[in-house]
Write a protein that holds these residues in place. Sequence first.
Motif, PDB file in Angstrom:
ATOM      1  N   THR A 236       5.872 137.863  10.132  1.00 55.50           N
ATOM      2  CA  THR A 236       5.097 137.161  11.157  1.00 55.50           C
ATOM      3  C   THR A 236       5.538 137.601  12.554  1.00 55.50           C
ATOM      4  O   THR A 236       4.928 137.214  13.547  1.00 55.50           O
TER       5      THR A 236
ATOM      6  N   THR B 261       7.938 136.778   4.210  1.00 59.85           N
ATOM      7  CA  THR B 261       6.728 137.586   4.078  1.00 59.85           C
ATOM      8  C   THR B 261       5.700 136.898   3.165  1.00 59.85           C
ATOM      9  O   THR B 261       4.540 137.276   3.177  1.00 59.85           O
TER      10      THR B 261
ATOM     11  N   ASN C 165       8.427 136.635  13.619  1.00 62.94           N
ATOM     12  CA  ASN C 165       9.348 135.563  14.030  1.00 62.94           C
ATOM     13  C   ASN C 165      10.434 135.343  12.992  1.00 62.94           C
ATOM     14  O   ASN C 165      10.168 135.434  11.789  1.00 62.94           O
TER      15      ASN C 165
ATOM     16  N   GLY D 125       7.375 142.953   1.511  1.00 60.76           N
ATOM     17  CA  GLY D 125       8.633 142.291   1.864  1.00 60.76           C
ATOM     18  C   GLY D 125       9.697 143.313   2.206  1.00 60.76           C
ATOM     19  O   GLY D 125       9.405 144.503   2.372  1.00 60.76           O
ATOM     20  N   GLY D 126      10.934 142.829   2.297  1.00 66.90           N
ATOM     21  CA  GLY D 126      12.033 143.716   2.674  1.00 66.90           C
ATOM     22  C   GLY D 126      13.305 143.460   1.882  1.00 66.90           C
ATOM     23  O   GLY D 126      14.349 144.045   2.165  1.00 66.90           O
ATOM     24  N   GLY D 127      13.184 142.595   0.880  1.00 67.75           N
ATOM     25  CA  GLY D 127      14.365 142.169   0.120  1.00 67.75           C
ATOM     26  C   GLY D 127      15.098 143.292  -0.606  1.00 67.75           C
ATOM     27  O   GLY D 127      16.260 143.136  -0.972  1.00 67.75           O
TER      28      GLY D 127
ATOM     29  N   LYS E  19       0.438 140.556  -1.910  1.00 65.62           N
ATOM     30  CA  LYS E  19       1.831 140.469  -1.448  1.00 65.62           C
ATOM     31  C   LYS E  19       2.733 141.187  -2.436  1.00 65.62           C
ATOM     32  O   LYS E  19       2.763 140.839  -3.618  1.00 65.62           O
TER      33      LYS E  19
ATOM     34  N   PHE F  13      10.986 132.890   9.064  1.00 66.25           N
ATOM     35  CA  PHE F  13       9.807 132.895   8.198  1.00 66.25           C
ATOM     36  C   PHE F  13       9.997 133.936   7.098  1.00 66.25           C
ATOM     37  O   PHE F  13      10.946 134.705   7.125  1.00 66.25           O
TER      38      PHE F  13
ATOM     39  N   GLY G 102      15.700 142.175   8.951  1.00 65.17           N
ATOM     40  CA  GLY G 102      14.855 142.010   7.752  1.00 65.17           C
ATOM     41  C   GLY G 102      13.426 142.451   8.034  1.00 65.17           C
ATOM     42  O   GLY G 102      12.789 143.137   7.222  1.00 65.17           O
ATOM     43  N   MET G 103      12.933 142.074   9.198  1.00 60.85           N
ATOM     44  CA  MET G 103      11.557 142.459   9.551  1.00 60.85           C
ATOM     45  C   MET G 103      11.448 143.978   9.705  1.00 60.85           C
ATOM     46  O   MET G 103      10.435 144.576   9.314  1.00 60.85           O
TER      47      MET G 103
ATOM     48  N   ARG H 294      17.917 140.847   3.422  1.00 65.48           N
ATOM     49  CA  ARG H 294      17.329 139.548   3.721  1.00 65.48           C
ATOM     50  C   ARG H 294      18.171 138.890   4.806  1.00 65.48           C
ATOM     51  O   ARG H 294      19.394 138.820   4.683  1.00 65.48           O
ATOM     52  N   GLY H 295      17.494 138.422   5.835  1.00 66.94           N
ATOM     53  CA  GLY H 295      18.192 137.842   6.977  1.00 66.94           C
ATOM     54  C   GLY H 295      19.126 136.711   6.593  1.00 66.94           C
ATOM     55  O   GLY H 295      20.275 136.661   7.047  1.00 66.94           O
TER      56      GLY H 295
ATOM     57  N   GLY I 118       9.806 143.190  -1.542  1.00 67.94           N
ATOM     58  CA  GLY I 118      10.676 144.353  -1.431  1.00 67.94           C
ATOM     59  C   GLY I 118      11.288 144.693  -2.783  1.00 67.94           C
ATOM     60  O   GLY I 118      11.343 145.861  -3.175  1.00 67.94           O
TER      61      GLY I 118
ATOM     62  N   ASP J 149      17.360 138.291  10.880  1.00 66.10           N
ATOM     63  CA  ASP J 149      15.941 138.283  10.503  1.00 66.10           C
ATOM     64  C   ASP J 149      15.183 139.437  11.156  1.00 66.10           C
ATOM     65  O   ASP J 149      14.255 139.998  10.556  1.00 66.10           O
TER      66      ASP J 149
HETATM   67  N1  UDP Z   1      11.472 138.021   7.933  1.00 64.36           N
HETATM   68  C1  UDP Z   1      11.421 137.267   9.084  1.00 64.36           C
HETATM   69  N2  UDP Z   1      10.214 136.738   9.487  1.00 64.36           N
HETATM   70  C2  UDP Z   1       9.090 136.925   8.792  1.00 64.36           C
HETATM   71  C3  UDP Z   1       9.134 137.660   7.591  1.00 64.36           C
HETATM   72  C4  UDP Z   1      10.355 138.199   7.184  1.00 64.36           C
HETATM   73  O1  UDP Z   1      12.426 137.073   9.755  1.00 64.36           O
HETATM   74  O2  UDP Z   1       8.022 136.422   9.216  1.00 64.36           O
HETATM   75  C5  UDP Z   1      12.760 138.668   7.554  1.00 64.36           C
HETATM   76  C6  UDP Z   1      13.709 137.739   6.834  1.00 64.36           C
HETATM   77  O3  UDP Z   1      15.030 138.068   7.217  1.00 64.36           O
HETATM   78  C7  UDP Z   1      13.503 138.123   5.382  1.00 64.36           C
HETATM   79  C8  UDP Z   1      13.271 139.617   5.483  1.00 64.36           C
HETATM   80  O4  UDP Z   1      12.501 139.756   6.684  1.00 64.36           O
HETATM   81  O5  UDP Z   1      14.621 137.832   4.587  1.00 64.36           O
HETATM   82  C9  UDP Z   1      12.506 140.234   4.337  1.00 64.36           C
HETATM   83  O6  UDP Z   1      11.385 139.448   4.009  1.00 64.36           O
HETATM   84  P1  UDP Z   1      11.280 138.639   2.637  1.00 64.36           P
HETATM   85  O7  UDP Z   1      12.613 138.026   2.322  1.00 64.36           O
HETATM   86  O8  UDP Z   1      10.123 137.746   2.719  1.00 64.36           O
HETATM   87  O9  UDP Z   1      11.014 139.830   1.628  1.00 64.36           O
HETATM   88  P2  UDP Z   1      10.763 139.813   0.047  1.00 64.36           P
HETATM   89  O10 UDP Z   1      11.534 138.665  -0.535  1.00 64.36           O
HETATM   90  O11 UDP Z   1       9.298 139.625  -0.154  1.00 64.36           O
HETATM   91  O12 UDP Z   1      11.224 141.159  -0.404  1.00 64.36           O
END
Ligand code: UDP
Length: 240
Positions: A135, A142, A137, A53-55, A12, A140, A77-78, A59-60, A15, A74
């Motif tokens: 996912t 990443t 959805n 990830g996408g941070g 994992k 949730f 974010g995905m 972030r949603g 972002g 979200d």
């Molecule tokens: N996200 C989502 N569903 C998921 C995974 C991610 O809606 O199953 C969206 C959510 O808005 C999240 C964004 O994608 O804030 C980026 O993912 P995450 O925050 O997990 O990224 P990381 O913190 O790892 O960079």
Amino acid sequence: MAEPAFKRVVVKISGEALSGSEPFGIDQPIVERYAADLVSASEMGVRLGVVVGGGNILRGAHLSGENLSRPTADSMGMLATVMNALVLEAAIERAGTPARTMSALAMPQVCETFERARALRHLEERRIVIFAGGTGNPYFTTDTTAVLRAAEMGCEAVLKATNVDGVYSADPKKDPTATRYEQLTHEEAIRSDLKVMDATAFALARENRMPIIVFAIHEANAITAVLSGAGRSTLVGSRN
Ligand code: UDP
């Protein structure tokens, strides 16, 4: 070459880890470094899935509010995770190993849609599979996606890359007396409300007896170091 500790894992990469020292965007040299590390891991004979990830883009939960519902934010974010996945896929392929991005959200013009059987086939063919779109959805993360895909792919562990070399009793940046745990149970990780992963991810890992190795990604070859049993890390759960 050292015998790897695991033969099949999901890595994992958040972002944030892709933006390097910047708060936003993609740091190409860093992406190249991760790609080289993943290729070396693949050359050790490890079957690799990667969840990005996408941070570093958005972030949603931060974006949602009066003008934008959480599910819509979200979705954005995905989509951000797909952008990151495409950059990483290109870098891995340039570094010499075939890679495939599979998104939980269908966008056939851009990348493959996640399909478990097909993903398993890619792994058998020694392609690095990048699981994008979370996912699929809202609500949730990443991190949860990483545990989910690891379980679906029959992986032995999730390697969770972070800024610090494991799980500490307190924030090591703020508290110099913080000590690093060698090992914790999933239960302890959930009970102490560790910020390293969300509770849903830990709960899914506990239910599936999926070990999570928390390690720092900022040094070169960090992934191969963990797979070789070198390098500092914290094991959440126990090796099966
Ligand atoms: N996200 C989502 N569903 C998921 C995974 C991610 O809606 O199953 C969206 C959510 O808005 C999240 C964004 O994608 O804030 C980026 O993912 P995450 O925050 O997990 O990224 P990381 O913190 O790892 O960079």
